[in-house]
Design a protein around this motif. Sequence first.
Motif, PDB file in Angstrom:
ATOM      1  N   LYS A 117       0.828  -1.208   0.000  1.00 44.50           N
ATOM      2  CA  LYS A 117       0.000   0.000   0.000  1.00 44.50           C
ATOM      3  C   LYS A 117       0.863   1.259   0.000  1.00 44.50           C
ATOM      4  N   ALA A 118       1.930   1.232   0.814  1.00 46.30           N
ATOM      5  CA  ALA A 118       2.794   2.412   0.898  1.00 46.30           C
ATOM      6  C   ALA A 118       3.519   2.659  -0.417  1.00 46.30           C
TER       7      ALA A 118
ATOM      8  N   ASN B  13       1.929   5.924  -7.192  1.00 46.37           N
ATOM      9  CA  ASN B  13       0.729   6.582  -7.718  1.00 46.37           C
ATOM     10  C   ASN B  13       0.902   8.096  -7.716  1.00 46.37           C
ATOM     11  N   THR B  14       1.538   8.621  -6.671  1.00 49.99           N
ATOM     12  CA  THR B  14       1.804  10.061  -6.612  1.00 49.99           C
ATOM     13  C   THR B  14       2.663  10.491  -7.798  1.00 49.99           C
ATOM     14  N   ALA B  15       3.689   9.684  -8.116  1.00 49.89           N
ATOM     15  CA  ALA B  15       4.603  10.034  -9.209  1.00 49.89           C
ATOM     16  C   ALA B  15       3.892  10.015 -10.563  1.00 49.89           C
ATOM     17  N   ILE B  16       3.147   8.936 -10.868  1.00 53.08           N
ATOM     18  CA  ILE B  16       2.523   8.844 -12.196  1.00 53.08           C
ATOM     19  C   ILE B  16       1.363   9.825 -12.324  1.00 53.08           C
ATOM     20  N   THR B  17       0.712  10.144 -11.220  1.00 54.06           N
ATOM     21  CA  THR B  17      -0.364  11.150 -11.265  1.00 54.06           C
ATOM     22  C   THR B  17       0.208  12.514 -11.630  1.00 54.06           C
TER      23      THR B  17
ATOM     24  N   LYS C  70      -3.476   3.289  -7.893  1.00 55.25           N
ATOM     25  CA  LYS C  70      -4.822   3.651  -8.358  1.00 55.25           C
ATOM     26  C   LYS C  70      -4.836   4.139  -9.798  1.00 55.25           C
ATOM     27  N   LYS C  71      -3.867   4.920 -10.200  1.00 57.72           N
ATOM     28  CA  LYS C  71      -3.840   5.522 -11.539  1.00 57.72           C
ATOM     29  C   LYS C  71      -2.966   4.728 -12.527  1.00 57.72           C
ATOM     30  N   TRP C  72      -2.680   3.486 -12.184  1.00 53.29           N
ATOM     31  CA  TRP C  72      -1.817   2.703 -13.066  1.00 53.29           C
ATOM     32  C   TRP C  72      -2.457   2.497 -14.444  1.00 53.29           C
TER      33      TRP C  72
END
Length: 715
Positions: free
Chosen positions: A587-588, A594-598, A654-656
């Motif tokens: 999860k971490a 997810n922060t990076a790809i977002t 989430k945004k993968w």
Amino acid sequence: MASFVTEVLASSGKLEKEDLSGKISKMSRKVEDTKEEVCDMINKRYNDFLPSLQSSEELMLQVDTVSKEMDTLKNCIENEVQNVHVAVAEYTKLKQQLEKNTVIITMLGHLKEFHSAMEEFNKALLEKKYVDAANRLERARKSVGSLKRWKTSELPLLSALSSELTVQRENLIYHLGDEWKRLVIWKLPSTKGQVLLKNMLKPLVMYASLSVRVTEQQGEGTTLALQCLEESDEERCAPSKVYNKLLLVLKTLHSHLLDVSIGDKKLSAILGELIWEEMSHTIIHDCLVHSIPTNSSQLEKYNTVIKETEEFEKSLKEMEYLQGDSTDLLKYARDVNCHFASKKCKDVIVAARKLMTSKMHNTVKITPDSKLRLPKLPAPSSEGKVKPESLKEEVTMENSKQLSAWSLRLPACRISESVQQLMELALDTLCEAVGSSTQSALQLFFTVRNIFQLFYDVVPTYHKENLLKFPHLAAIQHNNCMYLAHHLLTLGHHFRNHLPQPLSEGVATFVDMVPGFRKLGAQCFLAQLNVQRAELLERLSTAHNFCNLDDEDNYTAASKAVRQVIHQLKQLGTVWQDVLPVSIYCKAMGNLLNTAITEVTAKVMMLEDISSEDGNHLQTLCQTIIDEGPLVFIPLAEEKKNKKYQEEVPLYVKKWGTFKELVIVLQANLQEIVDRWADSKGPLALEFSSSEVKNLIRALFQNTERRAAALAKIK
């Protein structure tokens, strides 16, 4: 000089009144003369300091002679008064005159007694018989006291005698001081003072390496000396050794110096009154405190210390250093149960604080099979046996669906070794509470609660900087809190029935502390995630918004930013590997990726014009993230077992899917984009809105009829 009384007794028949009156008058004159001569002699001796040894001796003899004659005459008069009833008044007057003379003779007797006592005092002082001298001085003081009770006493004379008493008393004290200095020699540094308590008795209590040496040398007397043992592994001296050392000193002093009475008290008693309170305080706080057992199993052995203390006080009483019955020292030793609980609580808190402020990075592995080493406790007294019917009923009501074998088990992770030791310390303390008195059990139980409360308050503050600076420590602290919360759920339940009331009635619980520890662990780890998230965004901010990548500098900056992001994530993945539980780890890492790809997606979506070359560069950079992103998921030390989690990246990021669709669009033609949209039913429509897709098409393709047709299909 012929005796007047003899002449009277020699006459025949009854005494005539006229003869008796004349003889009393003659006697009165004689008494007055003697009084004047005695007072004059006393004044010259003790006021004017004139030598008159021979005359004073003659006067003393004269006083004795007159006193005897007065006694004889007094007896004669009393006999005559009884026989003569007709001259009562006249004889009464004569008797009063005689009584006055008797008073004067009594005063002269006290003066004689004072003089004799002072002469004997001076003689005893010269012979160094100080006790005899003190007794003679006391006798002289009583004579002066008797004179002061007579109203007819002459004040100047009494003043002179009182002054003489004071002078001779100080003279005696001076001689005693000189004799004391000669007999008792202190060979100590001047900076440490010359007091027995401070320089000999206290050090013997406080320092285990000190011992007493007593030596006797002919002509030089007895020597008491402290010696330091070169090898002594003991930090504190046992009570028995302390008592033996103190008794050796006090017995030596008693036998050579202090076994002497001053009035109704011995010197040893006087010394005891001066030093006992402070000495007993020192013995308690520097010896007995440290002898209190640290384990309840050792309490029975402490009876030996109590007996030794009783014997110590008995010896002091025999030498009269100590008066009365039980003292604070003996009371302290006998109240061992209370002191044991207090000391145990204090030691536990000190040990707990030491563990909390120790280094956190020394860890131990915790697995679902790991269990607390709970002690075997005695079976609690059952109030009643369960009836077979109730057991049968319980079986029939059993749910067919059972909890998993992994329920209420901690996932595999690493915790600080100090936290494991802290939990063992809490268990040991609760074991001490079992079987203890109600007061001790309550004290020990709430000390355990204080341990955990102390952890809650101290650790986040003491390690605050390191918890933000080092992600490894933040993960360990998260696990520590979850570990404590997990065991606090059942810790009270395990001990409750074995503790006295009111603990056994529900007070013995730690469940109320569980939410606080869970929140504490989560907050600590989330704070670290926020730090890492901020660092990722800072690295991506150097990519120049991913625009104009056909410029070599811009592409280099963007490529470097992406590589740094991947490197940071890999470092975190390695640091947290085998530390965090797998679920928390995934999860971490998923959240950070997810922060990076977002952020990358948002920057690309903001571009208004993407050339063919820019598109290729963007696709290359994004593909790098897609290829290497899953590789940061390495929760387990065994590499083969990590493949499963790398394939499950879409579950954690989430945004993968959105990011993968963006990469496809960057390399797709208009028809392929329209096909993936599929009238808002395709995979592209699941990740982007129609406006976002249209903006991408406008940025990627020139304004042509084909582009217009494609835009028309994106609804």
